[in-house]
Design a protein around this motif. Structure first.
Motif, mmCIF file in Angstrom:
data_model
loop_
_atom_site.group_PDB
_atom_site.id
_atom_site.type_symbol
_atom_site.label_atom_id
_atom_site.label_comp_id
_atom_site.label_asym_id
_atom_site.label_seq_id
_atom_site.Cartn_x
_atom_site.Cartn_y
_atom_site.Cartn_z
ATOM 1 N N UNK A 479 1.058 -1.190 -0.146
ATOM 2 C CA UNK A 479 -0.231 -0.163 0.018
ATOM 3 C C UNK A 479 1.019 1.255 0.030
ATOM 4 N N UNK A 480 1.746 1.241 0.898
ATOM 5 C CA UNK A 480 3.099 2.704 0.815
ATOM 6 C C UNK A 480 3.520 2.383 -0.366
ATOM 7 N N UNK A 481 4.047 1.211 -1.726
ATOM 8 C CA UNK A 481 4.737 1.538 -2.625
ATOM 9 C C UNK A 481 3.847 2.120 -3.722
ATOM 10 N N UNK A 482 2.944 1.513 -3.497
ATOM 11 C CA UNK A 482 1.787 2.108 -4.226
ATOM 12 C C UNK A 482 1.202 3.965 -4.003
ATOM 13 N N UNK A 483 0.734 4.012 -2.680
ATOM 14 C CA UNK A 483 0.591 5.606 -2.948
ATOM 15 C C UNK A 483 2.368 6.385 -3.092
ATOM 16 N N UNK A 484 3.421 5.712 -2.621
ATOM 17 C CA UNK A 484 4.385 6.509 -3.281
ATOM 18 C C UNK A 484 4.767 6.651 -4.594
ATOM 19 N N UNK A 485 4.710 5.626 -5.598
ATOM 20 C CA UNK A 485 4.493 5.454 -7.046
ATOM 21 C C UNK A 485 5.782 4.847 -6.632
ATOM 22 N N UNK A 486 6.615 3.788 -5.924
ATOM 23 C CA UNK A 486 7.478 3.290 -5.528
ATOM 24 C C UNK A 486 7.223 1.314 -6.623
ATOM 25 N N UNK A 487 8.148 0.983 -6.539
ATOM 26 C CA UNK A 487 7.690 0.043 -7.691
ATOM 27 C C UNK A 487 7.665 -1.350 -7.239
ATOM 28 N N UNK A 488 5.939 -2.017 -7.267
ATOM 29 C CA UNK A 488 5.287 -3.129 -6.405
ATOM 30 C C UNK A 488 5.806 -3.611 -5.898
ATOM 31 N N UNK A 489 6.626 -4.395 -7.678
ATOM 32 C CA UNK A 489 7.227 -6.188 -7.128
ATOM 33 C C UNK A 489 8.551 -5.959 -7.169
ATOM 34 N N UNK A 490 9.405 -5.086 -6.266
ATOM 35 C CA UNK A 490 11.130 -4.693 -5.752
ATOM 36 C C UNK A 490 10.689 -4.938 -4.333
ATOM 37 N N UNK A 491 11.450 -5.255 -3.152
ATOM 38 C CA UNK A 491 11.801 -4.846 -1.952
ATOM 39 C C UNK A 491 11.981 -4.287 -1.791
ATOM 40 N N UNK A 492 11.982 -3.234 -0.387
ATOM 41 C CA UNK A 492 13.095 -2.475 -0.368
ATOM 42 C C UNK A 492 14.822 -2.397 0.015
ATOM 43 N N UNK A 493 14.757 -3.728 0.558
ATOM 44 C CA UNK A 493 16.166 -4.409 0.482
ATOM 45 C C UNK A 493 16.907 -4.260 -0.501
#
Length: 865
Positions: A479-493
């Motif tokens: 949900x956070x990645x979607x709201x921020x426009x970050x790649x959904x399929x790539x973990x933060x690490x």
């Protein structure tokens, strides 16, 4: 036998005085009674169910008589003194054998022996064998009453002394048993003063902590042998025990023996209060639980000790049961025939049942819901661990499942052995059951929890954001990645490893709700690293290429096992639409045409719009902070408060009259709805709709439906409704009806026209109203027929009262009626009928109508002279 007599006899038995030898103290009182009254005989008489027995006798050799001869029985029944001047003249006693027989009793005076609970045990009585017409004077009565009280004082003292002697004997025996148990107990036991100093220890405790003699421990603090890490917990346990005298507290600590070995100890700690209520001493127990199966071994030792000491002290069983109930290991034992003899507290909790000492051992598995380790296969009777231990000598680490209906299934590990006496004879068996359900499930639970947490975080509709101690993001959910426009399929690490995370973080703008930029150090997740918890902070985020969103965030730091901060986790809820909705609501509330008020849960006005101020013609200062009910009509305030403070939803508006600044009342429909504010506090919204015109029209229609248009009296429909209501009211008296028919009305109508007839009917209506009582209902049925409904207050007001009213109505019609210069004459005939409740209204009217016709015929037959 009634309950009161049974209680009296039970209380008499409690004094333990019946059939006891004479006692000088009681004999002194009977001699005093004889002296005071001058009677030759005085007795202390006690009544049991069949006889009266004399505890003390002065002037009489008989020790008891049958109760049916006892004069004292009448004292007991009346619970009051009884004086019989001459028994031969008293019908209650004239034929009594004590009067007619050899004794020749003539005079009797008895005074009740009353216990503190009010029960009468018998009487202090005096007898004479000649009549005494004068009875007893006031001084004699007063002295006899005092002597009777003294008899009861002696009985109370006698009982108190017996109770004291029993208590002293029991206390001495208890002290001896306790000391024997304390010294011989195989469980470590200590006694401490309130400050924790050891004042007593048994040999078992000395051995547990590795000293040679209990005397070596006296005067020491328990903490002296406790490892430093556990001393604070031990100090808190002592404080808790002192604050809760009588409560058994479980304790755990590690003790370092003189040889350097560390022993883990579990035990109990109990503060014992003295006679003054203050803590007099502390009693502690302790046993070694270093190894997992020590409870079973310890139980074997305790059982063997108990078996050896069984013939010496039965009381030791109670101590063993208390100790066993302090452990969480299930303990079950049987005798040599396999019959159950022990179920400790933990075992009862496992099975949800107590031990059945007569059950066939072959039924154990079925009765106590025992299954194999898979939890579904019933355990064979010959595989029950207790039966195996009795048969095979010992069992070790046997796993089985206990699954009683309605209780959670438990996986338990069982170990036990056979019990033998000093001669080697088998006396029974004992098995210990350790609940290993949790430990077996721990690994599986940890794996499931990790998977569940991942699914929960990724599937949450809230933004989940975690960082390390530097504030660098370590996790952002979908949900956070979607709201921020970050790649959904790539973990933060992975984003961090590739350097992409730095670019994405740098492109994210965070600012306060008022538009000011929020420094990175003020971000809730970063603040949590130093503050621990941050709650309900509004943050606006503006990712590159994405719409600006408003988040309501809360964050908390998380720690490792040593308490060091390892990072922080924040939760954010997207409230962008909520804030927009609130703005739309504010605009609609402020500028809407419907009078509206916002109130708190008590009905106090918090805010009003301009439409409500105009409607009531008052300023905001006269509304805000005050009860809206102040502006309602006094008669309608309860209904308004019920609507404002009740569970209404706005779908069922209440009709309320509001009074404006001018003093005029206006009918309104009040619709009430409820919600909760951002702080969780309830909010009440009340909207007012002017329905005054509709209510006025309804009133006109309602009056027209119930009133006669010509006379203004009640019409037939209103009369029938009022009559039905009166006949259905059981709490009131009878109901009377007067049926009146005009005499001569047709002559007036035919000779002078309908205008004159209408004038006559209107005047008749006014004269009837002026003649009846305020609570009576006058109605016109039609034509020249009238009815008066007369509710009566009670049965005493009947036809006679109504006849007087009927004559008054007839007399009221005799004066002529003036109409346009004419004098018009009519008369009336009135019939009376009365009915009780539940009578049909039609039958009552018919009865009054018939009575009216009988009255009319009688008047025609005997015309006035």
């Amino acid at each position: 036998m009634d309950t009161t007599e049974a209680r009296r006899l039970l209380e008499l038995t409690g004094y333990a005085v019946l059939d006891t030898p004479p006692e000088p103290s009681f004999d002194a009182l009977t001699r005093a009674a004889s002296t005071v009254t001058g009677c030759p005989t005085a007795l202390v008489s006690l009544l049991d169910d069949q006889r009266q027995w004399f505890k003390s006798r002065c002037g009489l050799d008989v020790t008891e008589t049958s109760r049916d001869l006892a004069f004292c029985d009448y004292v007991l029944r009346a619970d009051a003194p009884l004086v019989v001047p001459d028994a031969t003249k008293d019908p209650r006693f004239a034929t009594n054998e004590l009067v007619t027989g050899e004794l020749g009793l003539r005079f009797y005076a008895g005074f009740p022996l009353r216990t503190p609970t009010g029960a009468v045990l018998g009487s202090l009585c005096v007898l004479d064998y000649v009549p005494r017409p004068e009875g007893l004077d006031e001084d004699q009565v007063s002295l006899m009453t005092t002597l009777a009280d003294q008899v009861m004082t002696l009985l109370e003292l006698r009982r108190a002394l017996a109770t004291r002697d029993e208590a002293v004997q029991a206390l001495n025996a208890s002290r001896q048993r306790y000391q024997a148990l304390f010294e011989s107990n195989s469980i470590g036991q200590v006694e401490m003063s309130p400050d924790g100093t050891l004042v007593g220890a048994n040999a078992a405790f000395a051995a547990l902590v590795g000293v040679e003699s209990p005397a070596d421990l006296l005067g020491r603090q328990p903490a002296s042998a406790t490892v430093p890490e556990d001393r604070e917990a031990q100090r808190l346990a002592l404080e808790t025990a002192l604050q809760q005298p009588g409560t058994v507290l479980r304790t755990e600590r590690r003790v370092q023996r003189p040889d350097g070995a560390v022993v883990e100890i579990e035990g109990t700690l109990t503060a014992v209060a003295g006679a003054d209520g203050a803590v007099a001493m502390l009693i502690g127990t302790a046993f070694d639980v270093t190894e997992r199966n020590v409870a079973a071994r310890r139980l074997g030792e305790l059982s063997a000790d108990l078996e050896r000491a069984h013939d010496e002290a039965v009381e030791r069983t109670a101590l063993l049961t208390t100790v066993l109930d302090t452990v969480d290991v299930g303990i079950v034992a049987c005798d040599a025939q396999g019959r159950l003899t022990l179920f400790n507290r933990a075992t009862r909790e496992f099975h949800g049942l107590d031990a059945d000492s007569v059950m066939d051992p072959a039924d154990f598995a079925d009765r106590y819901a025992l299954f194999e380790e898979d939890g579904t296969t019933p355990l064979a009777a010959d595989q029950v661990p207790l039966s195996r231990a009795l048969r095979e000598g010992a069992v070790h680490d046997v796993d089985l499942v206990i699954a009683p209906p309605g209780l959670p299934a438990r996986l338990v590990r069982c170990s036990g052995r056979v019990l033998r006496d000093a001669d080697g004879t088998v006396r029974g068996a004992v098995v210990a059951m350790a609940d290993v359900t949790a430990s077996r499930a721990d690994a599986r639970a940890l794996a499931e929890q990790a998977e569940f947490t991942a699914v929960l975080l990724e599937g949450s509709h809230a933004v989940m954001w975690a960082c390390d101690t530097t504030g660098t993001p370590t996790y952002v959910n979908a949900t956070g990645r979607r709201l921020l426009g970050w790649p959904l399929g790539t973990p933060v690490a992975e984003l961090a490893a590739s350097g992409e995370l730095d670019r994405l973080s740098a492109s994210l703008r965070t600012f306060y709700p008022d538009g000011r930029d929020m420094p990175a150090a003020e971000h809730p997740v970063v603040r949590a690293l130093t503050e621990g918890d941050v709650g309900d902070v509004e943050v606006r985020v503006s990712p590159v290429g994405e719409p600006t969103r408003t988040l309501l965030m809360e964050a908390s730091a998380f720690h490792d096992a040593d308490g060091r901060v390892r990072g922080a986790l924040a939760t954010g809820y997207d409230i962008t639409e909520l804030r927009a909705s609130e703005q739309r609501f504010r605009a609609a509330f402020r500028d809407g045409p419907t009078p509206t008020a916002r109130l708190d849960a008590t009905g106090s006005v918090q805010e009003v719009n301009a439409a409500l101020r105009r409607f009531l013609s008052v300023r905001s200062s006269e509304l805000v902070g005050r009860d809206l009910a102040r502006h309602a009509h006094p008669d309608d305030r309860p209904a308004l408060l019920a609507a404002l403070l009740g569970p209404g939803t706005g779908t069922e508006p209440a009709e309320i009259r509001f009074v404006g600044a001018g003093g005029s009342a206006v009918w309104c429909e009040v619709a009430v709805s409820r919600t909760a504010g951002a702080d969780g506090q309830p909010i009440v919204i009340a909207q007012l709709l002017d329905v005054d015109s509709r209510k006025a029209q309804e009133h006109v229609l309602e009056r027209a439906a119930q009133m006669d248009g010509l006379t203004g009296l009640s019409n037939r429909n209103h009369l029938l409704a009022a009559l039905d209501e009166a006949l259905r009211a059981p709490s009131r008296g009878p109901v009377g009806v007067l049926f009146l028919d005009l005499d001569g009305f047709k002559v007036v109508n035919d000779a002078h026209g309908h205008d004159a007839g209408d004038a006559v009917l209107q005047e008749v209506a006014q004269r009837l109203l002026a003649s009846v009582r305020p609570r009576d209902v006058v109605a016109r049925l039609g034509g020249d027929e009238f009815v008066v409904l007369c509710p009566l207050p009670d049965e005493r007001h009947g036809v006679a009262d109504l006849d007087l009213l009927a004559r008054r109505l007839e007399d009221a019609l005799l004066p002529p009626i003036r109409h346009r210069g004419l004098l018009l004459h009519v008369a009336g005939s009135v019939g009376v009928a009365v009915a009780d409740h539940d009578s049909p209204p039609g039958e009552l009217l018919e009865a009054a109508d018939q009575a009216m016709y009988r009255r009319k015929r009688a008047r025609v037959a005997t015309p006035a002279v």
